[in-house]
Design a protein around this motif. Sequence first.
Motif, PDB file in Angstrom:
ATOM      1  N   ARG A   1       0.819  -1.214   0.000  1.00  0.00           N
ATOM      2  CA  ARG A   1       0.000   0.000   0.000  1.00  0.00           C
ATOM      3  C   ARG A   1       0.854   1.265   0.000  1.00  0.00           C
ATOM      4  NH1 ARG A   1      -4.876  -1.640   2.685  1.00  0.00           N
ATOM      5  NH2 ARG A   1      -5.269  -3.777   1.988  1.00  0.00           N
ATOM      6  N   ASP A   2       1.597   1.469  -1.070  1.00  0.00           N
ATOM      7  CA  ASP A   2       2.444   2.653  -1.164  1.00  0.00           C
ATOM      8  C   ASP A   2       2.294   3.275  -2.541  1.00  0.00           C
ATOM      9  OD1 ASP A   2       3.967   0.972  -2.837  1.00  0.00           O
ATOM     10  OD2 ASP A   2       5.357   0.449  -1.229  1.00  0.00           O
ATOM     11  N   THR A   3       3.168   4.196  -2.916  1.00  0.00           N
ATOM     12  CA  THR A   3       3.035   4.850  -4.219  1.00  0.00           C
ATOM     13  C   THR A   3       3.359   3.908  -5.370  1.00  0.00           C
ATOM     14  OG1 THR A   3       5.326   5.661  -4.215  1.00  0.00           O
ATOM     15  CG2 THR A   3       3.637   7.099  -3.244  1.00  0.00           C
ATOM     16  N   TRP A   4       3.996   2.783  -5.076  1.00  0.00           N
ATOM     17  CA  TRP A   4       4.332   1.810  -6.111  1.00  0.00           C
ATOM     18  C   TRP A   4       3.165   0.883  -6.416  1.00  0.00           C
ATOM     19  CZ3 TRP A   4       9.502   0.379  -7.991  1.00  0.00           C
ATOM     20  CH2 TRP A   4      10.478   1.326  -7.658  1.00  0.00           C
ATOM     21  N   THR A   5       2.450   0.484  -5.373  1.00  0.00           N
ATOM     22  CA  THR A   5       1.462  -0.581  -5.542  1.00  0.00           C
ATOM     23  C   THR A   5       0.314  -0.421  -4.551  1.00  0.00           C
ATOM     24  OG1 THR A   5       1.106  -2.981  -5.474  1.00  0.00           O
ATOM     25  CG2 THR A   5       2.753  -2.085  -3.977  1.00  0.00           C
ATOM     26  N   PRO A   6      -0.917  -0.736  -4.975  1.00  0.00           N
ATOM     27  CA  PRO A   6      -2.037  -0.754  -4.030  1.00  0.00           C
ATOM     28  C   PRO A   6      -2.152  -2.087  -3.307  1.00  0.00           C
ATOM     29  CG  PRO A   6      -2.847  -1.199  -6.230  1.00  0.00           C
ATOM     30  CD  PRO A   6      -1.365  -0.959  -6.364  1.00  0.00           C
ATOM     31  N   TYR A   7      -1.311  -3.055  -3.684  1.00  0.00           N
ATOM     32  CA  TYR A   7      -1.451  -4.422  -3.192  1.00  0.00           C
ATOM     33  C   TYR A   7      -0.582  -4.681  -1.959  1.00  0.00           C
ATOM     34  CZ  TYR A   7      -3.454  -4.873  -7.856  1.00  0.00           C
ATOM     35  OH  TYR A   7      -4.204  -4.694  -8.986  1.00  0.00           O
ATOM     36  N   GLY A   8      -0.605  -5.927  -1.519  1.00  0.00           N
ATOM     37  CA  GLY A   8       0.194  -6.348  -0.378  1.00  0.00           C
ATOM     38  C   GLY A   8      -0.618  -6.413   0.894  1.00  0.00           C
ATOM     39  N   SER A   9      -0.148  -7.234   1.810  1.00  0.00           N
ATOM     40  CA  SER A   9      -0.850  -7.451   3.072  1.00  0.00           C
ATOM     41  C   SER A   9       0.154  -7.928   4.105  1.00  0.00           C
ATOM     42  CB  SER A   9      -1.944  -8.511   2.881  1.00  0.00           C
ATOM     43  OG  SER A   9      -2.386  -9.016   4.127  1.00  0.00           O
ATOM     44  N   PRO A  10      -0.021  -7.551   5.373  1.00  0.00           N
ATOM     45  CA  PRO A  10       0.875  -8.058   6.413  1.00  0.00           C
ATOM     46  C   PRO A  10       0.568  -9.491   6.833  1.00  0.00           C
ATOM     47  CG  PRO A  10      -0.731  -6.565   7.369  1.00  0.00           C
ATOM     48  CD  PRO A  10      -0.935  -6.508   5.887  1.00  0.00           C
ATOM     49  N   ASP A  11      -0.319 -10.170   6.118  1.00  0.00           N
ATOM     50  CA  ASP A  11      -0.666 -11.559   6.408  1.00  0.00           C
ATOM     51  C   ASP A  11       0.219 -12.478   5.572  1.00  0.00           C
ATOM     52  OD1 ASP A  11      -1.723 -14.036   6.865  1.00  0.00           O
ATOM     53  OD2 ASP A  11      -3.792 -13.498   6.362  1.00  0.00           O
ATOM     54  N   MET A  12       1.192 -13.121   6.190  1.00  0.00           N
ATOM     55  CA  MET A  12       2.117 -13.965   5.450  1.00  0.00           C
ATOM     56  C   MET A  12       1.489 -15.283   5.019  1.00  0.00           C
ATOM     57  SD  MET A  12       4.547 -11.951   5.016  1.00  0.00           S
ATOM     58  CE  MET A  12       5.634 -13.045   4.107  1.00  0.00           C
ATOM     59  N   LEU A  13       0.371 -15.684   5.610  1.00  0.00           N
ATOM     60  CA  LEU A  13      -0.355 -16.828   5.059  1.00  0.00           C
ATOM     61  C   LEU A  13      -0.904 -16.478   3.675  1.00  0.00           C
ATOM     62  CD1 LEU A  13      -2.331 -18.328   8.082  1.00  0.00           C
ATOM     63  CD2 LEU A  13      -0.293 -19.250   6.956  1.00  0.00           C
ATOM     64  N   GLU A  14      -1.322 -15.238   3.489  1.00  0.00           N
ATOM     65  CA  GLU A  14      -1.758 -14.801   2.160  1.00  0.00           C
ATOM     66  C   GLU A  14      -0.608 -14.835   1.173  1.00  0.00           C
ATOM     67  OE1 GLU A  14      -2.783 -10.529   0.529  1.00  0.00           O
ATOM     68  OE2 GLU A  14      -4.566 -11.407   1.473  1.00  0.00           O
ATOM     69  N   ARG A  15       0.575 -14.381   1.602  1.00  0.00           N
ATOM     70  CA  ARG A  15       1.718 -14.412   0.698  1.00  0.00           C
ATOM     71  C   ARG A  15       2.079 -15.849   0.338  1.00  0.00           C
ATOM     72  NH1 ARG A  15       3.076 -11.502  -3.132  1.00  0.00           N
ATOM     73  NH2 ARG A  15       1.963 -10.001  -1.812  1.00  0.00           N
ATOM     74  N   ALA A  16       1.995 -16.763   1.315  1.00  0.00           N
ATOM     75  CA  ALA A  16       2.237 -18.178   1.009  1.00  0.00           C
ATOM     76  C   ALA A  16       1.238 -18.684  -0.024  1.00  0.00           C
ATOM     77  CB  ALA A  16       2.159 -19.009   2.286  1.00  0.00           C
ATOM     78  N   MET A  17      -0.023 -18.279   0.107  1.00  0.00           N
ATOM     79  CA  MET A  17      -1.026 -18.692  -0.872  1.00  0.00           C
ATOM     80  C   MET A  17      -0.700 -18.137  -2.253  1.00  0.00           C
ATOM     81  SD  MET A  17      -5.134 -17.960  -0.992  1.00  0.00           S
ATOM     82  CE  MET A  17      -4.888 -16.269  -1.578  1.00  0.00           C
ATOM     83  N   LEU A  18      -0.273 -16.880  -2.329  1.00  0.00           N
ATOM     84  CA  LEU A  18       0.062 -16.281  -3.620  1.00  0.00           C
ATOM     85  C   LEU A  18       1.279 -16.954  -4.248  1.00  0.00           C
ATOM     86  CD1 LEU A  18      -0.573 -12.533  -2.727  1.00  0.00           C
ATOM     87  CD2 LEU A  18      -1.989 -13.995  -4.195  1.00  0.00           C
TER      88      LEU A  18
END
Length: 398
Positions: free
Chosen positions: A303-320
């Motif tokens: 969630r920065d000027t580069w990207t609206p995406y991302g989450s502090p949930d690392m289970l989500e990152r594992a899923m991705l």
Amino acid sequence: MTTTTHALLITDVRLPDGARVDVSITDGRIAALGPNLPREPGVMLEDGAGALLLPGFVEGHTHLDKTHWGLPWYRNEVGPKLTDRIENERRFRAQGDHDAGVQSLALARAFLQAGTTRLRTHVDIDTDAGLRHLEGVLATRDALREVLEMQIVAFPQSGVLGRPGTGALLGQALDAGADVLGALDPALIDGDPVASLDLTFELAQRHQKPIDIHLHEPGEVGAFTLGLLLDRVAALGMQGRVVVSHAFCLGALPERERDALLARLADLRVALLTTAPASTPVPPLKACLEKGVTLFGGNDGIRDTWTPYGSPDMLERAMLIAMRYDLRRDDELAIAFDCVSTTAARACGFTDYGLYAGARADLVLVDADTLAQAIVARPARKLVVANGRIVARHDTHA
């Protein structure tokens, strides 16, 4: 706020292999892990009620200093090139009142609440801002030092050659408390991969710090830069002390050329970080495993000027990660989880990690039948323990 305990017994939890155990914690460490542990007087009891027990998660690559977490929505109208994003961010941060200290603390707390207890963040070191962003993130690390183990990478977002004085600032950042030296696209951003890598490795050697380099360079250009980097790792004895983040080139090379680079990466113990983006080539996970190359995961910016995406949930990152690499079987999903847990801890150098007696007590409890279900369903965190302290219950700070 955290619940501070010197002794804690979590009863009736299930390990990923299905074994039902209790976990005894003393002074921030797992003292014992097994069935029917004794209930000692004065020990705080926590009923796990059959929840799945996981180790605290590891974020291998993010940018806490850039985030707009918790702020009003940022309207992204930036151009398509990497340099567009760099210059857009520079203008935004120069003209606005974005506070890296406030924002990094907000996102770091969100990571903790979701079960991340070890984290590596890249922080911009910039000739306009100096060490201001670093100072904010250092304050966040200090504020959370009892519960979140944080590594800080001094990162030259505009490269090291284009802005005179950047090298000196990076040295100051390492002296001020940054743990790792960053770098960025020696050929396509700096325009001189030999001079860029020479400066980076000289700084790392002088300050006795490891390196984590952003390498977005595609195809043959990226392969050339990666070869130069590996030459320096071998010549300077930096085996096991370098991470190449993104490494998009490895996803676009002919198999023979790719495998030759993978063999060198494995031999020199150079790890790869992937965010598993859907829109670009990625290092080949299964080929890395076959060749013995360490590949781990992270979000990149959130969630920065580069990207609206991302989450502090690392289970989500594992899923991705699992989705990007077409991992469907339960045993394959376990590989994706390793990318944000055991493998990430090893790649970053976080010690005493895992579910065993003597490890730092970083634990996450979720209501899921299996690890695969936890990754796909991403249930609420029933309990998060960091360094032996209860920091969250049911997705709310304790």
